[in-house]
Structures are given as C-alpha cells and as structure tokens.
Scaffold this motif. Structure first.
Motif, PDB file in Angstrom:
ATOM      1  N   THR A 118       0.626 -20.747 -30.117  1.00 58.20           N
ATOM      2  CA  THR A 118       0.538 -21.695 -31.218  1.00 58.20           C
ATOM      3  C   THR A 118      -0.798 -22.417 -31.201  1.00 58.20           C
ATOM      4  O   THR A 118      -1.477 -22.491 -30.174  1.00 58.20           O
ATOM      5  CB  THR A 118       1.667 -22.735 -31.159  1.00 58.20           C
ATOM      6  OG1 THR A 118       1.644 -23.378 -29.882  1.00 58.20           O
ATOM      7  CG2 THR A 118       3.016 -22.075 -31.368  1.00 58.20           C
ATOM      8  N   ASP A 215      10.075 -22.561 -37.580  1.00 57.41           N
ATOM      9  CA  ASP A 215       8.642 -22.382 -37.811  1.00 57.41           C
ATOM     10  C   ASP A 215       8.373 -21.902 -39.236  1.00 57.41           C
ATOM     11  O   ASP A 215       7.381 -22.296 -39.858  1.00 57.41           O
ATOM     12  CB  ASP A 215       8.073 -21.389 -36.791  1.00 57.41           C
ATOM     13  CG  ASP A 215       6.565 -21.233 -36.907  1.00 57.41           C
ATOM     14  OD1 ASP A 215       5.853 -22.249 -36.838  1.00 57.41           O
ATOM     15  OD2 ASP A 215       6.101 -20.093 -37.070  1.00 57.41           O
ATOM     16  N   ARG A 219       5.751 -23.596 -42.010  1.00 60.35           N
ATOM     17  CA  ARG A 219       4.698 -22.877 -42.747  1.00 60.35           C
ATOM     18  C   ARG A 219       4.804 -23.151 -44.243  1.00 60.35           C
ATOM     19  O   ARG A 219       3.801 -23.356 -44.929  1.00 60.35           O
ATOM     20  CB  ARG A 219       4.821 -21.372 -42.510  1.00 60.35           C
ATOM     21  CG  ARG A 219       4.602 -20.922 -41.098  1.00 60.35           C
ATOM     22  CD  ARG A 219       4.821 -19.425 -41.013  1.00 60.35           C
ATOM     23  NE  ARG A 219       5.135 -18.993 -39.670  1.00 60.35           N
ATOM     24  CZ  ARG A 219       5.534 -17.777 -39.348  1.00 60.35           C
ATOM     25  NH1 ARG A 219       5.678 -16.864 -40.296  1.00 60.35           N
ATOM     26  NH2 ARG A 219       5.797 -17.453 -38.103  1.00 60.35           N
ATOM     27  N   THR A 232       1.811 -24.145 -35.348  1.00 51.98           N
ATOM     28  CA  THR A 232       2.416 -22.876 -35.740  1.00 51.98           C
ATOM     29  C   THR A 232       1.612 -21.747 -35.107  1.00 51.98           C
ATOM     30  O   THR A 232       0.601 -21.974 -34.445  1.00 51.98           O
ATOM     31  CB  THR A 232       2.452 -22.746 -37.274  1.00 51.98           C
ATOM     32  OG1 THR A 232       3.198 -21.576 -37.638  1.00 51.98           O
ATOM     33  CG2 THR A 232       1.058 -22.658 -37.863  1.00 51.98           C
ATOM     34  N   SER A 236       1.496 -17.210 -39.362  1.00 50.88           N
ATOM     35  CA  SER A 236       1.390 -18.038 -40.560  1.00 50.88           C
ATOM     36  C   SER A 236       0.147 -17.723 -41.383  1.00 50.88           C
ATOM     37  O   SER A 236       0.071 -18.094 -42.561  1.00 50.88           O
ATOM     38  CB  SER A 236       1.362 -19.520 -40.171  1.00 50.88           C
ATOM     39  OG  SER A 236       0.193 -19.812 -39.417  1.00 50.88           O
TER      40      SER A 236
END
Length: 378
Positions: A118, A215, A219, A232, A236
């Motif tokens: 992430t 998650d 996004r 994230t 994404s």
C-alpha cells in the motif's frame, strides 16, 4: 502433458486476461504442455483449496495469497522448492521481503508471482487548495494534512477498515512505531492504535463509516473526490486514471521507527504430488521472461519485485508507480507470523474495530487482543 493451475485472479477483466495471456504464451513456446486453468472468486477458491489440501488432490500450481503459504506448507500439501530455488540465478535478485515471503522455517515453498503493497494516494488539487505542496512524510504531518483537508463534503484520509483491510492499515503503523505483533501491550502498539483513534474519533479526519469500507469502497470514494488522501494498493491505479484525476502516490509516512509497509500479492506454489519439474519450469519462465512484464504490470497491477527490475523501463507501466515501488523496499511479509496468520489478522482487526467504534479504550482492546494472539504465535 497437462498441468492444472488454480487462481483467484479473475477479480477484473484486465487481470483475468493478463493471466490467460501469460499461460497462452507459455503454451505457444512449449506445445507439448497443456495448462488447464481454474479461476474462481476468492472465497470459492479458498474453499476449493481447503478441500484439495484435505484430500491430497492438490493442483500442480496454485496462485495463493502471500499470507497463506505458511499454513499450506504446514499441511504438507506443497512441494519443497528449496534446492531448485537456491540454484536459480534470479533468486538472489528478489527484494528481501519478497524472498522472505516464500520461505517457512528456512525452506522455500513457492515462487513470488505478484507483489503489491500500500501507499498514500492524494489529490493534487485538494492539496493546492489547502496550501499543501508535498505529501506528508511523518505521522504528525499526516495527521495535520488530514485535518487541513477535511471539509463538510470531503474526508482528509480514507482507508479500508472492514475485516482484514483494517489489519492492512494497522500493521504498518505498528511496525513504524517500532513494535510487532509479539510485543502487543508495549508502547508502540498503544501509539499505533491511538493514532488511528485520533484520526477517526478525535480529529474526525477519517469517517467512522470507514469501519464498513473495503479497499474497493475507498478507491471509489477517492475517485469521486470524497477523500483527499487514501491508503490503497496499485490495483487502484487503473480506476483512478479512468476517473481523470490529478493525483499522485507517495510512500506511507514514517513513524518513530521509520518506514514500513505490508507485503501483499500472490505466491505460486506447487503441489507435492504433482508434476513438480514441469511446474517449476512454468514458474521460472513467468519470472524470467522480460516480455511478461506487460501482463504482470499493466494487467495484474503488480510491482517490480527484484533489484534488477525495479527501475526497468518495461515495468514503468504508470507514472505514479514509484510511490508504490518505494514502499515495497520497506515492506514486511505476513508469512513471518506463521500458519495462524488468519486468526491473528482477525484478532487485530477486532481490536482496532472496538477502539474506532468507541467500544474500548486502546489499552483495553490491546490487552484483549494480546490474550487471543499469544497462543497463535506459538
């Protein structure tokens, strides 16, 4: 010869097509091999894999979540690849956390397939409007920026806080504070959990509704402009680009003990009773062929995970990739927590949920989690 291949990488048409493309190209170069791919939604895949582990009818190759390797290795279902791995030239080029992710008790039971972690993504225009010029690099800076960016219709910082996604948010903070799961109850764990509590309940920079967010939800909210910053992964990137945003990515801010992130992705494992030699050939071909970077990068939203690929042009599939790749160097693999990681993750997520929902003070929740986790680490 026919090999069986199982995965859950059909979560998007792009990812599904990328795996199909990789396997098709292998078959074209090796016409004597047929690969039968079975791709299922994550929950169905894990149930099918559990059945195969119990019955002894394991696929030749399975792309499993990185954290699942210790449990599968402990079950005896996997081939020991140590000798092959140690004699394989690219083995020493994998970044240390990536190499550690395929190892249990000093033995190698898989080949790194897709590596992720992430990072902090942020809207440049929101930053400019708030008078911010650079992404925060410390916890204090992150908290101050999140407060400055919060408004009536926008949250300063968003992250997934439902189930395992909350563990993904908490563990890097714990490590950045200088703690570890085995040290729950010490000051670093209190600092990490208090920091989350401050973001949600003191500053209200992160909405309490995040406890119901995955998650994917984060996004979407970031793409809609309802979050100025978000934590994230690289999956994404396509959605954020499609939304036409002026955005960027940066490594997670450092804590008192420095940088840390959580290594995610998949490991390719080989069934102990399968066609091990041919399966090994497939996995090394996937890792060695430079042309495969297109499918792994743009198709599977993977990060370059070897020292010789980090800066390779073939891997620069998006201008914002460096923000994620830089985090990968300080990432840690959940495999270090052994075969009971799933239970550990649930306990950590429950601990943080109780604090963020106002049900417990941080010290109370930590004490409860510590009692639950200690037997799982033995």
């Amino acid at each position: 010869m026919t090999l069986t291949w199982w995965d859950y990488l059909n979560h998007s048409p792009m990812a599904d097509q990328a795996v199909d493309s990789l396997l098709t190209r292998y078959r074209q170069e090796h016409p004597d091999v047929r690969i039968e791919r079975t791709s299922l939604p994550r929950a169905e895949f894990e149930a099918k894999l559990a059945e195969a582990t119990a019955s002894g009818v394991f696929p030749d190759i399975a792309a499993v979540g990185t954290a699942d390797l210790p449990r599968l290795a402990a079950s005896g279902a996997l081939a020991d690849l140590t000798d092959r791995f140690e004699q394989w030239a690219p083995a020493d080029r994998f970044l240390p956390p990536v190499r550690e992710s395929v190892t249990r008790d000093g033995r190698v039971h898989g080949v790194p397939l897709r590596s992720t972690t992430t990072a902090l993504v942020y809207h440049r225009d929101h930053f400019a409007a708030a008078g911010l010029t650079e992404p925060p690099t410390t916890w204090d800076g992150l908290r101050a920026a999140a407060k400055a960016l919060t408004s009536a219709d926008r949250s300063g910082l968003c992250f997934g806080a439902k189930g395992d996604d909350l563990t993904t948010a908490f563990l890097p903070l714990l490590w950045q504070a200088g703690g570890d799961v085995a040290d729950l109850g010490g000051q670093p764990s209190l600092d990490a959990l208090t920091f989350l509590d401050d973001l949600v309940n003191t500053d209200r920079s992160t909405p309490a509704e995040a406890l119901g967010w995955t998650d994917d939800d984060v996004r979407q909210r970031f793409a809609e402009g309802r979050c100025a910053m978000a934590i994230t992964g690289p999956a994404s990137i396509p959605a954020l680009n499609t939304a036409g945003l002026d955005w960027a990515a940066a490594p997670l801010p450092d804590g008192a003990a420095g940088a840390a992130g959580l290594l995610g992705g998949e490991t390719a494992v080989v069934g102990r009773n399968g066609r091990v030699d041919r399966a090994w050939d497939v996995l090394t071909w996937l890792a060695e062929q430079p042309d495969n970077a297109t499918e792994f990068g743009g198709g599977l939203s993977a990060l370059p995970n070897r020292a010789d690929t980090v800066d390779a042009l073939a891997w620069q599939w998006d201008p914002n990739l460096p923000g994620f790749t830089a985090q990968l160097r300080s990432a840690r693999a959940p495999t270090a927590y052994g075969a009971e990681y799933a239970g550990i993750s649930r306990a950590l997520a429950t601990m943080a949920t109780r604090v963020l929902s106002g049900e417990r003070r941080p010290d109370q929740a930590i004490a409860e989690a510590k009692a639950e986790i200690e037997p799982l680490l033995r």
